[in-house]
Each structure stands twice: as structure tokens, then as C-alpha cells.
Motif scaffolding. Structure first.
Motif, short mmCIF file in Angstrom:
data_model
loop_
_atom_site.label_atom_id
_atom_site.label_comp_id
_atom_site.label_asym_id
_atom_site.label_seq_id
_atom_site.Cartn_x
_atom_site.Cartn_y
_atom_site.Cartn_z
N ALA A 8 0.58 -1.61 -0.34
CA ALA A 8 0.09 0.16 0.17
C ALA A 8 0.83 1.34 0.34
O ALA A 8 0.83 2.85 -1.50
CB ALA A 8 -0.67 -0.54 1.19
N GLY A 11 2.27 1.50 -3.29
CA GLY A 11 1.75 2.11 -4.18
C GLY A 11 1.73 3.80 -3.98
O GLY A 11 1.11 4.27 -5.12
N CYS A 12 0.58 4.55 -2.90
CA CYS A 12 1.05 6.23 -2.58
C CYS A 12 2.07 6.15 -3.04
O CYS A 12 1.04 7.36 -3.62
CB CYS A 12 0.98 5.66 -1.16
SG CYS A 12 -0.71 5.39 -0.86
N LEU A 15 1.93 6.49 -6.84
CA LEU A 15 1.08 7.56 -7.89
C LEU A 15 1.85 9.03 -7.54
O LEU A 15 1.85 9.98 -7.79
CB LEU A 15 -0.47 7.12 -6.99
CG LEU A 15 -1.48 6.52 -7.31
CD1 LEU A 15 -2.49 6.20 -6.73
CD2 LEU A 15 -1.80 6.20 -8.78
N CYS A 53 -5.53 10.39 -0.54
CA CYS A 53 -6.25 9.95 -1.87
C CYS A 53 -5.51 9.67 -2.60
O CYS A 53 -4.53 9.96 -3.15
CB CYS A 53 -6.88 11.18 -1.85
SG CYS A 53 -8.22 11.19 -3.41
N ARG A 54 -5.89 8.22 -3.03
CA ARG A 54 -5.14 7.51 -4.07
C ARG A 54 -5.39 8.02 -5.05
O ARG A 54 -4.27 7.93 -6.46
CB ARG A 54 -4.91 6.38 -3.69
CG ARG A 54 -4.43 5.23 -3.42
CD ARG A 54 -5.00 3.86 -2.75
NE ARG A 54 -4.04 3.45 -1.93
CZ ARG A 54 -3.32 2.32 -1.58
NH1 ARG A 54 -3.94 1.20 -3.33
NH2 ARG A 54 -2.93 0.76 -0.87
N TYR A 55 -6.54 8.53 -5.70
CA TYR A 55 -6.90 8.67 -7.08
C TYR A 55 -7.10 10.31 -7.17
O TYR A 55 -7.56 10.50 -8.45
CB TYR A 55 -8.48 7.77 -7.10
CG TYR A 55 -8.24 6.42 -7.18
CD1 TYR A 55 -8.36 5.90 -8.36
CD2 TYR A 55 -8.87 5.57 -6.19
CE1 TYR A 55 -8.33 4.50 -9.14
CE2 TYR A 55 -8.62 4.47 -6.41
CZ TYR A 55 -8.18 3.89 -7.91
OH TYR A 55 -8.00 2.83 -8.05
#
Length: 139
Positions: A8, A11-12, A15, A53-55
Motif C-alpha cells: 500500500a 502504491g501511494c 501515484l 487520497c490514491r485517486y
């Protein structure tokens, strides 16, 4: 469990690096995260974001650069607001923001429609076009 937390975090980070490497929009959208932000008048689209926020970076990359040239962008300029900022509390929303990014269409500071979560650029523009009045503007 530790391994999933590691992925996780990776991934952050990925991004975040992706968002940082994207070119800025031609006309940068406003971002209001201070207490002295002016009250809005007219129709605008407010994108609510939050740290972590990922998106949110994906939304900024995919939607923000071309948004001003769309029918929706001409009718409702885009503004970014941190969900934790005082500017968010000043708006008259129909219900609380429960996920980010969420875009809220407001007229004179009052919510008239919203899209919860990131649904993709094309889907978002299609939904916005159904929420906005028909006045002869076309994409």
C-alpha cells in the motif's frame, strides 16, 4: 499483514511520483485550503481532495488539464478544496463528503449535484452534462 501495508505504501509513493511528473494544466485550477478563501458565486465544480487520497492525483492528471475546454468547464470552472479546510465547511452541501475525490456542482455556494469518487474522465463529463442546464453550449 505487514506485507500488504508495504505494498500500500509503495502504491501511494508510485501515484505520488506519477502525479509529480505530470505536466501542469495550461490554466491551473484554483486550490483553496486557507481560511481566508473568498466565497464563491455563480456555478462552479468543486473537487474535494484529502491527503493520502490514491485517486486525487489521477483525477488531476486525467481531468484537470482539459476540463476548461469542455462544455462543463466553460459553464462551471473547476476548483480544488481540501476536505479538511475551512472552505469546505462554508459550503451548503446536501450531505457530507464520504469519499474523495468527490466533485460537487454548486451554484452560489449551494450544492446542485455531485459525483462521488473518481468515475473516469469521460463518465464524469457525461454525468456533468446531464446536471448542467442546456443552453446551446456543446463540446
Amino acid at each position: 499483514m505487514m506485507r500488504s501495508n508495504l505494498w500500500a505504501m509503495v502504491g501511494c509513493l508510485g501515484l505520488g511520483l506519477l502525479a509529480a511528473s505530470c505536466p501542469p494544466a495550461v490554466a491551473a485550477p484554483r486550490h483553496e485550503d486557507d481560511a481566508d478563501a473568498p466565497a464563491s458565486t455563480g456555478t462552479e465544480l468543486i473537487a474535494f481532495e484529502a491527503p493520502g487520497c490514491r485517486y486525487c492525483p489521477v483525477f488531476r492528471r486525467d481531468v484537470a488539464p482539459g476540463y476548461p475546454a469542455t462544455r462543463a468547464g466553460r459553464m462551471a470552472p473547476l476548483r480544488f478544496v481540501d476536505i479538511n479546510a475551512s472552505a469546505a465547511a462554508a459550503l451548503k452541501l446536501a450531505r457530507p463528503i464520504t469519499m474523495v475525490p468527490t466533485v460537487v456542482l454548486v451554484r452560489d455556494g449551494v450544492e446542485i449535484g455531485r459525483i462521488d469518487g473518481y468515475v473516469g474522465r469521460d463518465n464524469m463529463l457525461h454525468i456533468l452534462n446531464t446536471l448542467l442546464p442546456r443552453d446551446g453550449l456543446v463540446d
